[in-house]
Design a protein around this motif. Structure first.
Motif, PDB file in Angstrom:
ATOM      1  N   ALA A 266      42.128  59.352  11.365  1.00 16.62           N
ATOM      2  CA  ALA A 266      41.272  60.391  11.938  1.00 16.62           C
ATOM      3  C   ALA A 266      41.075  61.584  11.013  1.00 16.62           C
ATOM      4  CB  ALA A 266      41.870  60.881  13.254  1.00 16.62           C
TER       5      ALA A 266
ATOM      6  N   CYS B 278      40.101  63.047  16.485  1.00 14.20           N
ATOM      7  CA  CYS B 278      38.638  63.076  16.569  1.00 14.20           C
ATOM      8  C   CYS B 278      38.019  62.734  15.226  1.00 14.20           C
ATOM      9  CB  CYS B 278      38.149  64.473  16.964  1.00 14.20           C
ATOM     10  SG  CYS B 278      38.659  64.984  18.592  1.00 14.20           S
ATOM     11  N   SER B 279      36.768  62.315  15.309  1.00 18.75           N
ATOM     12  CA  SER B 279      35.994  62.115  14.088  1.00 18.75           C
ATOM     13  C   SER B 279      35.494  63.474  13.619  1.00 18.75           C
ATOM     14  CB  SER B 279      34.803  61.210  14.392  1.00 18.75           C
ATOM     15  OG  SER B 279      33.886  61.917  15.216  1.00 18.75           O
ATOM     16  N   SER B 280      34.894  63.481  12.450  1.00 16.89           N
ATOM     17  CA  SER B 280      34.441  64.767  11.915  1.00 16.89           C
ATOM     18  C   SER B 280      33.269  65.340  12.696  1.00 16.89           C
ATOM     19  CB  SER B 280      34.057  64.616  10.440  1.00 16.89           C
ATOM     20  OG  SER B 280      33.163  63.532  10.326  1.00 16.89           O
TER      21      SER B 280
ATOM     22  N   LEU C  34      38.528  59.988  19.278  1.00 19.48           N
ATOM     23  CA  LEU C  34      38.880  58.639  18.896  1.00 19.48           C
ATOM     24  C   LEU C  34      40.072  58.123  19.694  1.00 19.48           C
ATOM     25  CD1 LEU C  34      38.638  59.136  15.025  1.00 19.48           C
ATOM     26  CD2 LEU C  34      36.929  58.097  16.533  1.00 19.48           C
TER      27      LEU C  34
END
Lengths: 163, 278, 767
Positions: free
Chosen positions: C179, C302-304, C309
């Protein structure tokens, strides 16, 4: 067990009981006189479920000893309806879903009754202030406020003060 | 009353006086008190009168909160007292509770002892040795503890005449309406040549009883109500009070809270000045 | 099965229960008086943890009017143990509660003896002088102490962790490793509970001639409790009846099987007289289930671009001294609902239920939902802030979209199989809610100081299941008067089932509602019933009544056919009448009078597929940073509850639940000291919301999507609204105090605790 004689009127009827001095008015009404509409929610004067009208004032019956009310006039929730007919106050509670389990309701009805008798023009803020002496766990109070306000308006427009 | 006092003597400390019962009966229900007898003085009607004359205000000890609240004389002539009563408990309790009962109980967070103290009141007490008058600051002695002897009963509360030129305020903070205050303040003072004169600053909920804050009063007296003066007085007040150790509200919070309430009370009181002058 | 047209269902019909309750003619258990009744008072441990050495009742027995003092020694059979009713967790069996302490006490309030006397006052006098000798053991006052190993509540177990399991879905660990962003936080909810206005009570009457035990004062799950009691008394089920009267609120805590549910009937049989027991408030606080004390250590990946996620979390519930009938419900549901209505593919949960020397904890309205929503919604707002995006936007990106529903959530509790969220429009409801709170209009006041207070807005979204299985039963009987008596296994708790069930039945039979009476709960009514919990009375009880009504119509047609001597196909049922061509007509009353024996039909409904309701709430708060006081300026609740039997009742549940939730956020706290002594003893200590506290609440119940998981298409509506409240308020406060950097992580948010957060964040007094 030392019993004392007490006599007082309940809902217009003169009654005599023999009670221990430590018997609260709430317990006397409920268990000696079998008027179980008045409920006991805490026994320390906080929740208001036990509220009755004594000499036209709303008071906690769990904070009064039965022997203290000799010669006085007590009114309980059982006095509100006339036969089959609910009083405008009671009807307003039903109309507004102002009760769910019904346990706190009799005490609140008696406070509202006393308020509307002595302050027929009580505004909503006053209703809320007076209602703050009661605890209801089910309704969140908003429908109760509406119900008492409706009752005030119905009673004033019909100019019928029900006692 | 004589009979009541005689009975108190007879029971030698095993009997308690009951008036409104709003504080006493919960104690009996919780079995924190188990007196052998209760002496019910609730029907002594001559102790439930309110009298206002040029000597001042005299309130019988059995006067109920609701009657004090409804009294036009008190509303017009003793605004601090009138304002404070609205904060006492709830409507249903005020229908039964008496001023004498509250003063005898002496809860550290109660409004009435604070107001009586702020107004330099006197408590009239009757016992087997006769009647005596006790200054409020001598009467309230500690946590739930007063100068009342075992055979004595409060019969009246006297407040000196209220000066209509006074600026006053009553402010408290509680978790919910009608709860005992976490902190509270009752104040009054006069303005003489734009300076604060004869200030009375009383705090409650911030000690073992209502407290006259003398150092705070001294910091204000003879000074103009400039921001630095007020700030200094508040800072002194925060140190002068003696808040209890309490899981609900730790001392540092109560000190800060009290400072805030005092500041707001001073602002409110000074705000009345503009009203008086216009 | 067709569901008929509505005259009553869907309308705000005034409640049938109301007239008797308004007149003071309700019958709550303490209102009952039976001839010859004795009164019981329970002697309770005043020590949190110790060896019970002796009980000396000699002084008590000398008091005139005292009949008996019973202890474990008087129970000749094995001392019964409270079973798990729901949420059983493997390995937790040794942590169950005995119906009376015999060797050891584990919480202040645990029953050690029962005093029976001629009056309650005398029994209380006697209880005071029963001498209980306890040798103290080091108490375990909290979960930290519990995990330290200094002292064990159950010696043979050598642990205070009653249950621990891991559960999840997907591959959380891998997601975390890859991540772009992670954040970890710890949150907690304080110990508090339902506090209904009526306290628990029972009246038990043993009939020695018929060898039958009757117990009044049942609630919630009388049939289950009857079985438990019968087993403990060594009686067949048919010899025990539990009768449900009016119930003064339950919210999950009343109606579970407690020690007194055995002790009071036992006393009645022992003495051969009716025995009544009524709890008082101080006792209630130490003897009726606590709830909500849960700790959560949670991490998010989390993703960017701010898409969630994975979540991983350790959830710990402080269950008090025993694992009670609610089993592991608190920690397990908190884990299950942690993800909420959001798209989170990978989840890893470590769920612990820990015992401490406090009153046992069980279900309270929305168990695990109130807590987990707080943890989640607070975390999401923190994450949104890190990403520099608005909380509303973060939710828009991550809420499960309409097209993704039904959404498979996998198996997130060990005692139930995998399940899925149903159809719904999570985002649409969130947007309605945002509009209602004035999200756009009020943007300029967020975090600003106006008239001495800092203003903020906050959101929370939730999803919740309802309608626990397995099923419910109902019977209908047509009386000779033509009226219809319905018996249903659902229990009345104040939620209006006498009205709502009658509405359902009236629409099925197409007769006026006032001809129908609903009897509920008591074991005398049906051979099997399942009760009211997890918002199931409409789903299960309502659909059982539908089934019974359908069966009744078939029965009526068959009887009419027989009576007329014509084929069944020639008979029709219409609005309370049986008809055939040739104008022959029979009313229900007439048909009831023609047959021998009762005219009855039975119906049942069961399913394992629970419907899922959902919604969004929002609040506008104003914070006084000098006192720590928070004013709830506005609170709006939008929920898709699907079909409503009685919208007035639904609305009432919403408002009531929200106010309870607000009480849990700001006011309510069962406090213990470090010796595990309960400090909260009265309603002056345990602060409940009153009328002046929360005047600005608006609840909107929407009928947007109907569940297909039961014939009526109903979802439960009694609990949901409490779920998001804490997260919403926590977020609104954080929003108001953005300039201070205050992030509430722990409940309750009281003036002193908020004040401290404000002053710690700025390092000093704020002018």
């Amino acid at each position: 067990m030392n019993l004392q004689d007490v006599s007082f009127s309940v809902n217009g009827e003169l009654l005599k009981v023999q009670v221990e001095p430590r018997r609260t008015l709430a317990d006397c009404l409920r268990h000696d006189l079998r008027l179980t509409g008045t409920h006991v929610g805490c026994e320390h004067g906080v929740c208001g479920a036990c509220t009755v009208i004594v000499n036209d004032a709303a008071v906690r019956s769990c904070l009064l000893l039965a022997v203290q009310v000799d010669g006085w006039a007590i009114r309980t929730v059982e006095s509100l309806a006339s036969g089959e007919q609910l009083s405008p106050l009671q009807q307003a509670f039903q109309d507004n879903h102002a009760l769910q389990c019904g346990f706190c309701t009799p005490g609140i009805l008696m406070t509202a009754q006393a308020l509307l008798e002595s302050e027929p023009d009580a505004n909503n803020e006053r209703i809320v202030e007076v209602l703050s002496g009661h605890i209801c766990r089910c309704t969140g109070y908003l429908p109760i406020i509406k119900a008492i306000a409706q009752a005030r308006d119905v009673i004033n427009s019909g100019r019928q003060i029900t006692r | 009353m004589e009979h009541a006092i005689a009975l108190l003597g007879q029971y030698q400390g095993e009997a308690r006086i009951i008036a409104g019962g709003q504080s006493l009966i919960p104690m009996l229900a919780y079995r924190l008190a188990a007196p052998a007898a209760l002496i019910d003085i609730g029907r002594l009607a001559d102790l439930a009168t309110i009298r206002l004359d040029d000597q001042g205000l005299s309130i019988g000890s059995l006067t109920r909160w609701c009657d004090i609240q409804c009294s036009t004389e008190i509303r017009k002539n003793h605004p601090l007292l009138h304002d404070a009563i609205g904060h006492v408990a709830h409507y249903q309790i005020r229908n039964r509770g008496t001023i004498g009962g509250s003063l005898a109980h002496c809860d550290p967070a109660a409004e009435c002892p604070a107001v009586v103290l702020a107004c330099q009141g006197e408590i009239i007490v009757q016992g087997s040795n006769g009647t005596r008058s006790v200054r409020a600051e001598d009467f309230f002695q500690g946590l739930l503890s007063t100068d009342l002897q075992d055979d004595e009963v409060i019969t009246a509360i006297k407040l000196p005449p209220w000066n209509p030129k006074r600026l006053w305020a009553f402010n408290e903070f509680s978790r919910r309406t009608g709860d005992f205050a976490l902190a509270g303040v009752a104040i009054h003072f006069e303005m003489v040549s734009d300076c604060i004169s004869v200030p009375s600053i009383v705090g409650f909920g911030v000690g073992d009883r209502a407290l006259v804050l003398r150092a705070t009063q001294d910091a204000l007296e003879f000074n103009a109500p400039e921001p630095e003066t007020i700030a200094r007085a508040i800072s002194i007040a925060r140190e002068e009070i003696d808040p209890p150790v309490d899981p609900h509200a730790p001392p540092d919070y109560r000190r800060a809270l009290f400072g805030v309430l005092l500041k707001r009370a001073l602002k409110e009181a000074l705000g009345r000045n503009r009203g008086l002058m216009s | 099965m067709t569901v008929s047209h509505n005259n009553y269902v869907g309308r705000p019909i005034p409640r049938t229960e109301d007239p008797r309750l308004l007149r003071g003619n309700g019958c709550f258990v303490d209102d009952m008086h039976r001839l010859g009744t004795l009164h019981a008072v329970i002697v309770r441990s005043q020590i949190a943890h110790g060896h019970l050495r002796s009980i000396d009742a000699s002084r008590a027995l000398l008091i005139p009017g005292v009949c008996a003092v019973l202890t474990a020694a008087d129970i000749k059979s094995e001392i019964g143990v409270l079973p798990f009713r729901i949420a059983p967790l493997e390995g937790a069996e040794p942590f169950r509660q005995p119906v009376i302490a015999s060797k050891r006490v584990r919480y202040v309030g645990e029953p050690v003896a029962i005093v029976i006397a001629e009056s309650r006052a005398i029994a209380e006098d006697a209880a005071e002088v029963v001498d209980v000798s306890i040798e103290q053991i080091e108490p375990v006052p909290d979960v930290t102490a519990a995990r330290s190993g200094q002292s064990y509540l159950f010696e043979e177990q050598r642990t205070n962790v009653a249950s621990r399991y891991q559960i999840g879905r997907g591959k959380a660990q891998a997601a975390f490793e890859k991540a772009a962003y992670t954040r970890r936080e710890q949150f907690s909810v304080q110990r508090h509970t339902a506090m209904p206005m009526e306290m628990r009570g029972l009246l038990a009457e043993w009939n020695s001639q018929t060898e039958h035990m009757t117990v009044w004062g049942a609630a919630k799950v009388p049939f289950f409790n009857r079985k438990v009691l019968a087993g403990m008394l060594g009686l067949p089920n048919e010899k025990v009846d539990l009768i449900e009267l009016d119930v003064g609120g339950a919210f999950g805590v009343r109606g579970e099987f407690y020690p007194e549910d055995f002790l009071v009937p036992f006393a009645s049989r022992h003495l051969g007289r009716p025995v009544k027991w009524q709890e008082d408030r101080r006792e209630h606080m130490m003897a009726t289930n606590h709830s909500r004390e849960i700790y959560c250590d949670v991490e998010i990946a989390c993703s960017s671009d701010g898409l969630i996620l994975a979540l991983r979390a350790q959830v710990i519930a402080d269950l008090g001294a025993y694992v009670g009938t609610s089993g592991g419900i608190l920690a397990s549901r908190a884990g299950q609902f942690l993800a909420g209505p959001y798209r989170i593919p990978d989840i890893d949960l470590d769920i612990l239920s820990i015992v401490t020397n406090k009153t046992p904890a069980g279900s309270y309205r929305g168990p695990g939902r109130f807590e987990s929503s707080f943890f989640r919604e607070r975390l999401f707002d923190m994450v949104a802030r890190d990403f520099g995006i608005d909380g509303l936007e973060f939710r828009r990106r991550n809420l499960i979209s309409q097209s993704e529903l039904p959404y498979d959530i996998g198996q997130l509790v060990p005692y139930e199989g995998p399940t899925s969220y149903e159809c719904g429009d999570y985002l649409g409801v969130l947007q309605d809610c945002a509009k209602a709170i004035g999200w756009t209009e009020k943007a300029s006041i967020r975090g600003r100081r106006i008239d001495g207070k800092y203003h903020g807005l906050g959101f929370g979204c939730f999803v919740d299941s309802s309608g626990a299985g397995p099923k419910e039963n109902a019977t209908l009987r047509i009386e000779k008067s033509g009226s219809v008596s319905v018996s249903v296994g659902s229990s009345a708790l104040g939620q209006g089932i006498e009205t709502a069930h009658a509405q359902i039945c009236a629409d099925q039979l197409r007769i006026p509602m006032d001809r129908i009476s609903i009897s509920h709960g008591s074991t005398t009514l049906l051979s099997e019933g399942f009760g009211s919990f997890h918002s199931r009375s409409m789903i299960m009880g309502g659909n059982a009544i539908v089934a019974a009504s359908v069966n009744m119509i078939e029965t009526l047609k068959a009887r009419a056919a027989k009576y007329w001597g014509i084929p069944l196909s020639d008979v029709t049922y219409e609005d309370g009448h049986l008809r055939t061509s040739g104008r022959r007509l029979l009313s229900l009353a007439e048909l009831a009078c023609t047959v021998d024996g009762p005219l009855e039909a039975f119906g049942s409904f069961g399913t394992k597929m629970k419907p899922f309701g959902y919604g969004s709430h929002a609040a506008h708060v104003a914070v006084d940073v000098d006192t720590g006081h928070v004013e709830v300026v506005d609170y709006v609740a939008f929920e898709d509850v699907g079909r409503m039997i009685n919208p007035m009742i639904v609305h009432g549940q919403k408002i009531g639940a929200i106010v309870q939730g607000l009480g849990g956020v700001f006011l309510e706290h069962l406090m213990y000291d470090d010796r595990a002594q309960l400090l909260t003893g009265s309603l002056a200590d345990y602060l409940l919301p009153i009328a002046t506290d929360f005047l600005n609440i608006r609840a909107v119940a929407l009928d947007l999507t109907r569940t297909t998981r039961n014939p009526l298409g109903v979802k439960g509506a009694g609990e949901d609204a409490i779920a998001p409240v804490a997260g919403v308020i926590g977020n609104a406060i954080a929003d108001a105090l953005t300039s201070f950097g205050v992030e509430p992580r722990n409940l309750p948010i009281t003036p002193p605790t908020l004040w401290r957060l404000i002053h710690q964040s700025r390092g000093g007094a704020v002018a």
